[in-house]
Structure formats: C-alpha cells, structure tokens
Scaffold this motif. Structure first.
Motif, mmCIF file in Angstrom:
data_model
loop_
_atom_site.group_PDB
_atom_site.id
_atom_site.type_symbol
_atom_site.label_atom_id
_atom_site.label_comp_id
_atom_site.label_asym_id
_atom_site.label_seq_id
_atom_site.Cartn_x
_atom_site.Cartn_y
_atom_site.Cartn_z
ATOM 1 N N TYR A 200 -41.771 30.074 -43.822
ATOM 2 C CA TYR A 200 -40.679 30.714 -43.070
ATOM 3 C C TYR A 200 -40.811 32.234 -43.149
ATOM 4 O O TYR A 200 -40.753 32.943 -42.140
ATOM 5 C CB TYR A 200 -39.322 30.265 -43.629
ATOM 6 C CG TYR A 200 -38.176 31.089 -43.099
ATOM 7 C CD1 TYR A 200 -37.709 30.905 -41.801
ATOM 8 C CD2 TYR A 200 -37.573 32.065 -43.888
ATOM 9 C CE1 TYR A 200 -36.680 31.665 -41.301
ATOM 10 C CE2 TYR A 200 -36.541 32.832 -43.392
ATOM 11 C CZ TYR A 200 -36.092 32.634 -42.107
ATOM 12 O OH TYR A 200 -35.071 33.400 -41.613
ATOM 13 N N LYS A 201 -41.007 32.758 -44.371
ATOM 14 C CA LYS A 201 -41.136 34.209 -44.533
ATOM 15 C C LYS A 201 -42.380 34.734 -43.825
ATOM 16 O O LYS A 201 -42.352 35.823 -43.236
ATOM 17 C CB LYS A 201 -41.170 34.566 -46.015
ATOM 18 C CG LYS A 201 -39.828 34.398 -46.717
ATOM 19 C CD LYS A 201 -39.894 34.877 -48.146
ATOM 20 C CE LYS A 201 -38.516 34.805 -48.796
ATOM 21 N NZ LYS A 201 -38.535 35.281 -50.190
ATOM 22 N N LEU A 202 -43.451 33.974 -43.881
ATOM 23 C CA LEU A 202 -44.674 34.383 -43.203
ATOM 24 C C LEU A 202 -44.433 34.477 -41.695
ATOM 25 O O LEU A 202 -44.898 35.416 -41.040
ATOM 26 C CB LEU A 202 -45.784 33.372 -43.503
ATOM 27 C CG LEU A 202 -47.221 33.799 -43.166
ATOM 28 C CD1 LEU A 202 -47.625 35.009 -43.988
ATOM 29 C CD2 LEU A 202 -48.186 32.640 -43.412
ATOM 30 N N SER A 203 -43.691 33.538 -41.155
ATOM 31 C CA SER A 203 -43.390 33.559 -39.720
ATOM 32 C C SER A 203 -42.522 34.748 -39.351
ATOM 33 O O SER A 203 -42.666 35.334 -38.273
ATOM 34 C CB SER A 203 -42.712 32.250 -39.293
ATOM 35 O OG SER A 203 -41.392 32.180 -39.783
ATOM 36 N N LYS A 204 -41.592 35.126 -40.235
ATOM 37 C CA LYS A 204 -40.740 36.281 -39.970
ATOM 38 C C LYS A 204 -41.554 37.569 -39.994
ATOM 39 O O LYS A 204 -41.312 38.489 -39.205
ATOM 40 C CB LYS A 204 -39.611 36.355 -40.991
ATOM 41 C CG LYS A 204 -38.637 35.188 -40.955
ATOM 42 C CD LYS A 204 -37.991 35.005 -39.598
ATOM 43 C CE LYS A 204 -36.979 36.081 -39.284
ATOM 44 N NZ LYS A 204 -36.303 35.833 -37.973
ATOM 45 N N ILE A 205 -42.531 37.657 -40.895
ATOM 46 C CA ILE A 205 -43.415 38.823 -40.927
ATOM 47 C C ILE A 205 -44.238 38.879 -39.644
ATOM 48 O O ILE A 205 -44.428 39.948 -39.046
ATOM 49 C CB ILE A 205 -44.334 38.789 -42.165
ATOM 50 C CG1 ILE A 205 -43.493 38.899 -43.450
ATOM 51 C CG2 ILE A 205 -45.358 39.918 -42.116
ATOM 52 C CD1 ILE A 205 -44.282 38.675 -44.729
ATOM 53 N N ALA A 206 -44.719 37.713 -39.208
ATOM 54 C CA ALA A 206 -45.478 37.651 -37.957
ATOM 55 C C ALA A 206 -44.628 38.126 -36.788
ATOM 56 O O ALA A 206 -45.103 38.823 -35.882
ATOM 57 C CB ALA A 206 -45.966 36.222 -37.712
ATOM 58 N N GLU A 207 -43.343 37.764 -36.806
ATOM 59 C CA GLU A 207 -42.433 38.196 -35.750
ATOM 60 C C GLU A 207 -42.262 39.709 -35.772
ATOM 61 O O GLU A 207 -42.259 40.369 -34.728
ATOM 62 C CB GLU A 207 -41.073 37.509 -35.930
ATOM 63 C CG GLU A 207 -40.086 37.803 -34.821
ATOM 64 C CD GLU A 207 -38.769 37.084 -35.029
ATOM 65 O OE1 GLU A 207 -37.816 37.407 -34.306
ATOM 66 O OE2 GLU A 207 -38.700 36.215 -35.916
ATOM 67 N N ASP A 208 -42.124 40.282 -36.967
ATOM 68 C CA ASP A 208 -42.005 41.736 -37.088
ATOM 69 C C ASP A 208 -43.232 42.432 -36.514
ATOM 70 O O ASP A 208 -43.122 43.439 -35.812
ATOM 71 C CB ASP A 208 -41.847 42.144 -38.559
ATOM 72 C CG ASP A 208 -40.479 41.773 -39.109
ATOM 73 O OD1 ASP A 208 -39.580 41.488 -38.302
ATOM 74 O OD2 ASP A 208 -40.320 41.772 -40.334
ATOM 75 N N ILE A 209 -44.400 41.883 -36.825
ATOM 76 C CA ILE A 209 -45.649 42.489 -36.361
ATOM 77 C C ILE A 209 -45.768 42.390 -34.848
ATOM 78 O O ILE A 209 -46.154 43.341 -34.164
ATOM 79 C CB ILE A 209 -46.858 41.837 -37.061
ATOM 80 C CG1 ILE A 209 -46.886 42.271 -38.540
ATOM 81 C CG2 ILE A 209 -48.165 42.205 -36.369
ATOM 82 C CD1 ILE A 209 -47.920 41.559 -39.370
ATOM 83 N N SER A 210 -45.399 41.235 -34.283
ATOM 84 C CA SER A 210 -45.502 41.061 -32.829
ATOM 85 C C SER A 210 -44.484 41.909 -32.092
ATOM 86 O O SER A 210 -44.700 42.310 -30.951
ATOM 87 C CB SER A 210 -45.317 39.585 -32.452
ATOM 88 O OG SER A 210 -44.002 39.158 -32.715
ATOM 89 N N ASN A 211 -43.343 42.215 -32.742
ATOM 90 C CA ASN A 211 -42.326 43.050 -32.119
ATOM 91 C C ASN A 211 -42.629 44.533 -32.285
ATOM 92 O O ASN A 211 -41.983 45.377 -31.677
ATOM 93 C CB ASN A 211 -40.943 42.761 -32.712
ATOM 94 C CG ASN A 211 -40.385 41.455 -32.209
ATOM 95 O OD1 ASN A 211 -40.742 41.008 -31.125
ATOM 96 N ND2 ASN A 211 -39.523 40.834 -32.980
ATOM 97 N N GLY A 212 -43.571 44.844 -33.160
ATOM 98 C CA GLY A 212 -43.928 46.233 -33.373
ATOM 99 C C GLY A 212 -45.088 46.623 -32.491
ATOM 100 O O GLY A 212 -45.232 46.165 -31.363
ATOM 101 N N GLU A 213 -45.939 47.488 -33.020
ATOM 102 C CA GLU A 213 -47.089 47.930 -32.254
ATOM 103 C C GLU A 213 -47.994 46.731 -31.965
ATOM 104 O O GLU A 213 -48.302 45.940 -32.850
ATOM 105 C CB GLU A 213 -47.857 48.983 -33.056
ATOM 106 C CG GLU A 213 -49.019 49.591 -32.305
ATOM 107 C CD GLU A 213 -49.814 50.531 -33.170
ATOM 108 O OE1 GLU A 213 -50.794 51.094 -32.652
ATOM 109 O OE2 GLU A 213 -49.474 50.687 -34.352
ATOM 110 N N LEU A 260 -54.499 44.068 -42.381
ATOM 111 C CA LEU A 260 -53.136 44.040 -42.912
ATOM 112 C C LEU A 260 -53.102 44.078 -44.438
ATOM 113 O O LEU A 260 -52.061 43.821 -45.041
ATOM 114 C CB LEU A 260 -52.410 42.780 -42.419
ATOM 115 C CG LEU A 260 -52.136 42.697 -40.916
ATOM 116 C CD1 LEU A 260 -51.538 41.346 -40.557
ATOM 117 C CD2 LEU A 260 -51.209 43.823 -40.471
ATOM 118 N N ARG A 261 -54.213 44.432 -45.054
ATOM 119 C CA ARG A 261 -54.283 44.386 -46.520
ATOM 120 C C ARG A 261 -53.266 45.295 -47.201
ATOM 121 O O ARG A 261 -52.904 45.058 -48.352
ATOM 122 C CB ARG A 261 -55.694 44.758 -46.987
ATOM 123 C CG ARG A 261 -56.198 46.100 -46.509
ATOM 124 C CD ARG A 261 -57.647 46.331 -46.938
ATOM 125 N NE ARG A 261 -58.217 47.516 -46.298
ATOM 126 C CZ ARG A 261 -58.813 47.507 -45.113
ATOM 127 N NH1 ARG A 261 -58.909 46.374 -44.447
ATOM 128 N NH2 ARG A 261 -59.310 48.615 -44.587
#
Length: 450
Positions: A200-213, A260-261
């Motif tokens: 779930y948290k990994l998916s939320k991070i992915a969402e943040d990344i897709s909504n950003g640059e 993303l390291r």
C-alpha cells in the motif's frame, strides 16, 4: 471518478459504522528509534488516480486558465504548476518564499489546507527564513497537546464501554490500548511486518512520483519495485519470514541501483520494514485509521454485535485530519517537505470529471468531461449526477460559473488558439441537462459561435 485507496468502513466488515479574473495562464530526540507511519494490517489496494484519461488533452489545456470547479466553484490550480514546483524543490525554500508563491492561489485553498496555510503565515512572520517543515516542527508540540485533549474523552468512553466485554476480548482490548498509549506518548513499540501495508505504501509513493515530475526512468523503477513486491507472502510467520527478508533484500538492491536511490520515502520504507521483520522497537505515530481497523479486527467474532457496534461507533468519534486542525498539522508534519507541499495543493488541483460516471458506462469524450478539483472529484466517486445535486445544491450555481468561464475563454480566443472545438460549451450544457434528468438547464445565451 476516484475512490479512496482505503475505506475503513468497508474494510472493517462492520455494519454499525456510518460512516479572481486573470487574462493569462497560471504561473508559477528522546529515543534513537526509527520514525514510521502506522497503517498496520490495512489491506493493499492500488490507488486510482486522475491521470491518463483518454481524449482529455484539450480540457487539460483549459486548466491553465483558472477554471472554476463545477462543484465547489473555487478556481482550480493547473496540475502543471505542481509538477513545476516539485521539479524546482520550492518547498525546500524559506517559508517566506513558499507562502508568497502559494498566496497567488489563495482563492483556491479552502478547508483544512487554508487553515494550515494561515497558521504557517503567522509563524513565518517570526521565522521567515525557516522552511515550512521547520515551522511545523516548531508548532507541533502545541497541536499535539490539543489533539490529545480532543482524543482523551473518546478513549475514556471507549474504555468504559469495553468493561462489558467478555474476558478474552477485554484482554485483547487492553493490549491494543497499551500499544496505543505508547504511540500517543511516542514510546517505542514492536510492530509486526505487514506485506499488505508495504505494498500500500509503495503504491502511494508511486502515486506521488507519477503526480510529480514526469520521469520515465522513475516510473519504470516503481513498476519494477511493485512487481517484485507481489512476491511477498500474504502473512509473516516462522515459515515465511526468511522469504520476506529475501524479497525485501532484492527490493533494496533494485532501489540502490536506480535513479530513485536517494528517494527518502523509499529508503525509509525499506529500512523500517527491515526493522519490523527483525522485530526491533520503533516509534510509531498514532493513526486513527489503523486504530479503528485494529479494534474492529480484535472484535471481529464478538457474539454481542450490539456491543461491538457501540465500541466501533465510539472509536469513529476520534477526530480526523479533515475536521481537526491539530490532527491535520500532526499528519502533514510527519511528511518530508515536498510531500507537505503536495498535501496542501493536491485538493485544489484541476482534474477531469466524468459527468456520466465512467464506471457506469460514461464515455471518454470531451462532451462528457467537466472540470472538478481532485477533492470534489474524489468525494463524488461514482454516484449519479442527480444525487450529486442533492448532496451539493451549490453545484447548480457552480456549473453555470464553469460554463460562463468557458464562454469567456472562447471569446478571448483561447479555444481557437489551441484548436479546441467550441461545441464543447454546448455539449457540456447538454450533458448536464441530461444527467440532471432535465432539472438543470444552463444558460448558454452569452455564447455566440463565430
């Protein structure tokens, strides 16, 4: 439409919880333990985001011209603005600079975001050189005390009601309250690893990344991480723990070799997951959502359904970040600076709304699109438009405001500049009329097509 990634009322399996005019486009420590967010035990659900809707590119162009939300009427912020400020690391700058930038969009901020920005403005008068993250950390103790005062009566009533539980359930309740007390007082606890929570948290991070640059390499890394995370066993036990560790180790290797390291969210997720698999003590902020879920789980097979409903109903009275400024301040304070900025701006971002819900068969065509803030788009979900009119009567006025702005942009030549079919204006009015079951007829008399 968007649905929440997590809905505690559904997950609990519990019946008793009821749950200004512009001429141009928008511009621009006591313990040495790891801090983690607590969503223990909450199932993993891929989030639904508002990106990538077919045939919406023309409408997205208009988002740069301060379109009002068709539901709330507030001027929407172009999502491109969020991408630009994410790329520029604006939220790492001084609070004076950040708040000056946000002030351009002050009419777009409402609710808890507007209240939080007002608090930050007051503190920035004293410390203009501090970042908003530093300002939040400075005021956090005050709002923490306020939140505890709001929570205390609810916990007291919950504890009183729990005295009627059978002994075996009362023991489980007392264990939960003991862990909760440690979280409330920032004392370390042992939290079992949850693969559902990790994903779930990994998916939320992915969402943040897709909504950003928009960076293709970053998105590919996230896809690789999420694919590898599916190898986690559903439960963590003596039989599966070594496998869990191996999956986590491989995820760490993927991350360290990727672009993303240095992502702090991903690094923290990996490190805290390692600690939880090793059963180390960590400091876990209290989470209302997690508490209600864990309470429901502990009472799952309680024969006395009335008592179970009573306890869960009381727990639902714990203040949320949507109704308590103190809860909101604590919630965003736990985030990195860029995530704080995202939380402040996201509810006001423009998004493509399907007037006739896509889940009900609504087409991905311009005639079925409107513009709504992500907050209002998310709130509507997939209910019928006529029900939306009942829930938000102001929609009638705000749809007209939206239409009037479209006509204004057409008259200014924006439609012609970007080759946008002006028929969208009448199509929007016709779709509203049809979906309102002929109860909302918008005034198009000011529209004179050349």
């Amino acid at each position: 439409m968007k649905v929440p990634a997590i809905n505690p009322n559904i997950l609990n399996g519990y019946r008793g919880i009821s749950a200004g005019k512009t001429s141009g486009k928008n511009d621009l420590d006591a313990y040495s333990y790891k801090q983690v967010n607590d969503l223990a035990g909450i199932p993993y659900v891929y989030p639904i985001v508002f990106t990538g809707i077919q045939n919406s590119s023309k409408l997205r162009i208009l988002f740069g011209y301060n379109l009002p939300c068709m539901y709330s009427g507030i001027p929407m912020i172009d999502p491109k603005i969020l991408s630009k400020i994410t790329k520029s690391n604006l939220f790492e700058y001084s609070s004076a600079e950040v708040l000056k930038f946000l002030d351009q969009y002050k009419e777009s901020f409402v609710g808890m975001e507007a209240r939080a920005i007002a608090v930050l403005k007051e503190r920035a008068k004293v410390h203009p050189d501090q970042t908003i993250k530093q300002l939040l950390q400075e005021i956090e103790p005050h709002y923490r005390r306020n939140l505890r005062k709001q929570q205390a009566p609810v916990f007291h009533r919950l504890t009183e009601a729990a005295l009627d539980l059978p002994e075996e359930y009362l023991k489980k309740f007392n264990v939960l309250m003991s862990e909760t007390n440690k979280k409330l007082n920032e004392r370390p606890v042992i939290i079992p690893f949850s693969s559902y929570e990790f994903k779930y948290k990994l998916s939320k991070i992915a969402e943040d990344i897709s909504n950003g640059e928009s960076v293709r390499k970053s998105n590919r890394v996230m896809q690789k991480l999420m694919k590898e995370a599916t190898r986690f066993a559903g439960t963590t036990s003596e039989k599966t723990i070594e496998h869990q560790k191996n999956v986590l180790k491989f995820l760490d290797v993927i991350l360290k070799k990727s672009v993303l390291r240095d992502n702090p969210q991903l690094k923290d997720l990996i490190e805290t997951s390692k600690a939880r698999l090793l059963k180390e003590h960590i400091i876990v902020p209290f989470s209302r959502k997690s508490f209600i879920y864990d309470l429901a789980r502990s009472l799952d097979d309680l024969p006395d359904t009335k008592l179970k409903d009573k306890l869960l109903t009381i727990a639902q009275e714990l203040p949320t970040s949507q109704e308590s400024l103190s809860a909101y301040i604590l919630k965003i304070n736990s985030e990195p600076s860029d995530k704080i900025g995202h939380r402040l701006i996201w509810p006001s971002l423009a998004s493509v709304e399907h007037i006739f819900p896509k889940s009900e068969g609504g087409a991905d065509i311009l005639a079925n699109f409107g513009g709504a803030t992500t907050r209002e788009n998310s709130k509507r979900k997939s209910i019928e438009f006529v029900e939306q009119l009942e829930l938000m009567p102001q929609t009638r006025v705000n749809c007209q405001k939206y239409l009037d702005k479209l006509i204004e942009l057409y008259d200014e030549g924006v439609f012609a500049k970007y080759n946008i079919d002006p028929k969208y204006i009448t199509d929007f009015a016709d779709t509203i009329y049809a979906q309102s079951k002929q109860t909302l007829k918008l005034d198009t008399s000011k529209f004179q097509m050349a």
